[in-house]
Design an enzyme around this catalytic site. Structure first.
Site, PDB file in Angstrom:
ATOM      1  N   HIS A 110     -14.169  31.813  -4.018  1.00  0.00           N
ATOM      2  CA  HIS A 110     -14.157  32.045  -2.561  1.00  0.00           C
ATOM      3  C   HIS A 110     -14.806  30.879  -1.812  1.00  0.00           C
ATOM      4  O   HIS A 110     -15.333  31.057  -0.728  1.00  0.00           O
ATOM      5  CB  HIS A 110     -14.873  33.350  -2.192  1.00  0.00           C
ATOM      6  CG  HIS A 110     -14.480  34.520  -3.035  1.00  0.00           C
ATOM      7  ND1 HIS A 110     -13.458  35.375  -2.714  1.00  0.00           N
ATOM      8  CD2 HIS A 110     -14.952  34.952  -4.248  1.00  0.00           C
ATOM      9  CE1 HIS A 110     -13.324  36.296  -3.660  1.00  0.00           C
ATOM     10  NE2 HIS A 110     -14.219  36.053  -4.611  1.00  0.00           N
TER      11      HIS A 110
ATOM     12  N   SER B 166     -11.258   4.851  11.661  1.00  0.00           N
ATOM     13  CA  SER B 166     -10.780   5.414  12.924  1.00  0.00           C
ATOM     14  C   SER B 166     -10.825   4.315  13.975  1.00  0.00           C
ATOM     15  O   SER B 166     -11.724   3.487  13.981  1.00  0.00           O
ATOM     16  CB  SER B 166     -11.684   6.569  13.338  1.00  0.00           C
ATOM     17  OG  SER B 166     -11.584   6.784  14.726  1.00  0.00           O
TER      18      SER B 166
ATOM     19  N   LYS C  57     -16.342   6.440  10.938  1.00  0.00           N
ATOM     20  CA  LYS C  57     -15.437   7.223  10.097  1.00  0.00           C
ATOM     21  C   LYS C  57     -14.863   6.453   8.927  1.00  0.00           C
ATOM     22  O   LYS C  57     -14.533   5.285   9.026  1.00  0.00           O
ATOM     23  CB  LYS C  57     -14.269   7.766  10.935  1.00  0.00           C
ATOM     24  CG  LYS C  57     -14.677   8.698  12.027  1.00  0.00           C
ATOM     25  CD  LYS C  57     -14.758  10.163  11.650  1.00  0.00           C
ATOM     26  CE  LYS C  57     -13.579  10.659  10.884  1.00  0.00           C
ATOM     27  NZ  LYS C  57     -12.811  11.634  11.626  1.00  0.00           N
TER      28      LYS C  57
ATOM     29  N   GLU D 116      -5.120  13.239   1.821  1.00  0.00           N
ATOM     30  CA  GLU D 116      -4.568  14.007   2.945  1.00  0.00           C
ATOM     31  C   GLU D 116      -3.053  13.880   3.002  1.00  0.00           C
ATOM     32  O   GLU D 116      -2.326  14.845   3.241  1.00  0.00           O
ATOM     33  CB  GLU D 116      -5.144  13.494   4.270  1.00  0.00           C
ATOM     34  CG  GLU D 116      -6.579  13.898   4.512  1.00  0.00           C
ATOM     35  CD  GLU D 116      -7.099  13.270   5.798  1.00  0.00           C
ATOM     36  OE1 GLU D 116      -7.128  13.956   6.826  1.00  0.00           O
ATOM     37  OE2 GLU D 116      -7.436  12.066   5.778  1.00  0.00           O
TER      38      GLU D 116
END
Ligand code: ARG
Length: 467
Positions: free
Chosen positions: A160, A281, A287, A294
Site C-alpha cells: 500500500h 527545467s 530541478k 517518465e
C-alpha cells in the site's frame, strides 16, 4: 499495363482509380519499411520456381541480380517510391521489370500479394524480435549484476506504499528481473508462431504451379510452411501476440519507471540517476527531472492502444484476406520501435543507478519495519500470534508518541508491553537481523539474494546457449 489505368491490375477496369482513392488505398508510404524482407522473399520464391522448373536458371539469375541491385538503390536512398504503384510489392516489381524487362513480370508466378505481404511481415517480425531480445537480455543482465552488488543494501519494503518490512535493494531489483524473465519467455514463444511461412498460399487457395514450399521455407529460415492457405493469408494473430507481449512488458517497465520516479524524488531520496538520463527545467533552476522513466511510463499507453487496434482490426473478419489487414503495419511498426527504444533506455540506465544507502536504511528504520519481527519473536516464546499482534501494536503506538523506533527503545520500555521480552529481542529488531531471518528460497536474506542472482544468471546463459 492497361491503357485505362496505370495499375498493374488494371486489365478489367474501364476508368482509372479516383486520385483520392488511389492515395487512400495506397500503403507504400509506410510499407516501404518491409522492402528488405520483400526482396528476401522474392529471391527465395524465384530460386524455388527455378528449382521446380517454372523459371529457367537464366530467368532466375536475372531476377535475383535485379532484386539485389534494387536493394542497393533502396539502401542508397536512390529508389523512387511511387504512390500510384500502391505498395512496396508493386513498386519493387515494377522497378524489376524496368530493369530486366519481361522476365521481371514472371516473378509473380504462383504467388499473390496476399501471401507475399503475410510473409514479409513475418520475416520483419522475426528480425525485430531478435533485435528486441538482445536489448532484453542486456537489461536482465544489468539488473542481475545490480542486484548482486546490492544484496546487502537495506531499504523499506512496501505494501500500500506504506513501510511494511525491510528488504534488500537487491531483492527488489530481482523482483523486476523476474517480471522480465517471464516477458522474455513470452517473446520467444511468440517467435515460434511468427516463424511459419505463408508463401505458397497465393491469393487464398494455393496455386496450380508445382511449387515446393519446403524449399522456400528452408531458404527463408522458416520452421515450416503454414498448413492452411486460407488461414495463412488472413490471420494476424502473431502480430496481436507480439503487441500483447509488448503491452505486458511495457506494463512492467511502467511499474519500474514509477518506482524510479518516486525514488529520485527528494521525499524518498533512495537513488540518484546520472545526469545523462535526466533533464532540467527551463524555469526552476533546482530541478532535475527523471524524464527517461517518465517517458517509458507514458509510452505504455500507445502500446496498449496498438494491441487494441490490432485486436479490433482482426475481429469478425471473414476468411480469407481483406484489405483491413493493410492497417496492421503502422501499429506493429510503432510497437516494435517503442519496445526496442524503451528496452534500450532501461538497459543503459539500470546499471547506472546509484543507491543512496544511508537514506534507504534510515527510511526502513523510521517506519517500524521490524514490527512483524517482534511479533514473530513473541510467537517463538509461546505467545499466540493475535496476542503478539496486539502487544506490538501497543509498542508502535508508544514509539509514535515518543518518536522512537522499536530498536531504539530500552528493554524496560519494551517490557511494559510484555514480560516475555528479553535482551535477545534486539537481535531481531535490527534491520540486518530482520532481513537475514528471511532465509529461504525467494526470501530477502542477502545470501538468498546472491544465490537467486546466480540462478538468474545461469537461466539467462542457458537461454542464450539454447537460442
Ligand atoms: N498492401 C497490402 C497489405 O498491406 C498488400 C496486399 C494487398 N492485396 C490485395 N489483394 N489488395 O495488406
Amino acid at each position: 499495363m492497361s491503357q485505362a489505368t496505370n495499375q498493374s491490375w488494371g486489365g478489367r477496369f474501364s476508368e482509372p482509380t479516383d486520385a483520392f482513392v488511389a492515395r487512400f488505398t495506397a500503403s507504400v508510404t509506410f510499407d516501404q519499411r518491409l522492402a528488405r524482407q520483400d526482396i528476401q522473399g522474392s529471391i527465395a520464391h524465384a530460386a524455388m520456381l527455378a528449382r521446380v522448373g517454372v523459371l529457367t536458371d537464366d530467368e532466375r539469375d536475372a531476377i535475383i541480380n535485379g532484386l539485389n541491385e534494387i536493394q542497393g538503390e533502396i539502401e542508397r536512398g536512390e529508389f523512387n517510391w511511387s504512390v500510384p504503384l500502391e505498395d512496396v510489392h508493386m513498386n519493387i516489381e515494377a522497378r524489376l521489370t524496368d530493369k530486366i524487362g519481361i522476365t521481371g513480370k514472371k516473378l509473380h508466378t504462383g504467388r499473390s500479394r496476399n501471401d507475399q505481404v503475410a510473409t514479409d511481415i513475418r520475416l520483419f517480425m522475426r528480425d525485430e524480435i531478435d533485435v528486441i531480445e538482445v536489448e532484453l537480455k542486456r537489461l536482465r543482465e544489468g539488473m542481475i549484476e545490480l542486484a548482486d552488488r546490492e544484496a546487502d543494501t537495506i531499504m523499506p519494503g512496501f505494501t500500500h506504499l506504506q513501510t511494511a518490512q525491510p528488504v534488500t535493494f537487491g531483492h527488489h531489483i530481482l523482483a523486476w528481473q523476474e517480471m522480465l524473465a517471464r516477458d522474455h519467455e513470452r517473446l520467444l514463444d511468440c517467435r515460434k508462431r511468427v516463424n511459419v511461412m505463408p508463401l505458397g498460399a497465393a491469393a487464398l487457395a494455393g496455386t496450380t504451379y508445382p511449387i515446393d514450399r519446403h524449399v522456400t521455407a528452408e531458404l527463408l529460415g522458416f520452421d515450416r510452411p503454414a498448413e492452411n492457405s486460407l488461414d495463412a493469408v488472413s490471420d494476424r494473430d502473431f502480430a496481436i501476440e507480439f503487441t500483447s507481449f509488448a503491452s505486458i512488458l511495457l506494463m512492467h517497465l511502467s511499474r519500474m519507471s514509477e518506482e524510479l520516479v518516486l525514488w529520485t524524488s527528494a521525499q524518498f531520496n533512495f537513488i540518484d540517476l546520472p545526469d545523462r538520463f535526466c533533464t532540467g527545467s527551463s524555469i526552476m533552476p533546482q530541478k532535475k527531472n527523471p524524464d527517461v522513466p517518465e517517458l517509458v511510463r507514458g509510452k505504455t499507453g500507445r502500446v496498449y492502444g496498438h494491441l487494441m487496434a490490432l485486436l479490433t482490426l482482426m475481429k469478425s473478419q471473414p476468411l480469407a484476406y481483406n484489405k483491413d489487414n493493410q492497417e496492421d503495419k503502422e501499429p506493429l511498426f510503432d510497437a516494435v520501435d517503442t519496445v526496442r527504444d524503451c528496452l534500450k533506455a532501461f538497459a543503459d540506465m539500470i546499471p547506472a543507478i546509484e543507491p543512496k544507502k544511508a537514506s534507504m536504511y534510515e527510511a526502513a528504520r523510521r517506519g517500524f519495519s521490524t514490527a512483524t519481527d517482534l511479533a514473530d519473536y513473541l510467537v517463538r516464546k509461546g505467545v499466540a500470534f493475535r496476542d503478539a499482534h496486539e502487544i506490538v501494536g501497543q509498542s508502535v503506538a508508544y514509539g509514535l508518541k515518543t518518536e522512537k523506533d522499536l530498536s531504539e527503545m530500552s528493554l524496560e520500555e519494551l517490557k511494559q508491553f510484555s514480560d516475555i521480552i528479553d535482551q535477545d529481542v534486539f537481535e531481531v529488531l535490527t534491520l540486518e537481523g530482520s532481513v537475514a531471518a528471511r532465509n529461504h528460497i525467494g526470501g530477502t536474506a542477502p545470501n538468498q539474494v546472491r544465490a537467486a542472482a546466480q540462478r538468474a544468471r545461469d537461466a539467462l546463459n542457458a537461454l542464450k546457449a539454447g537460442a
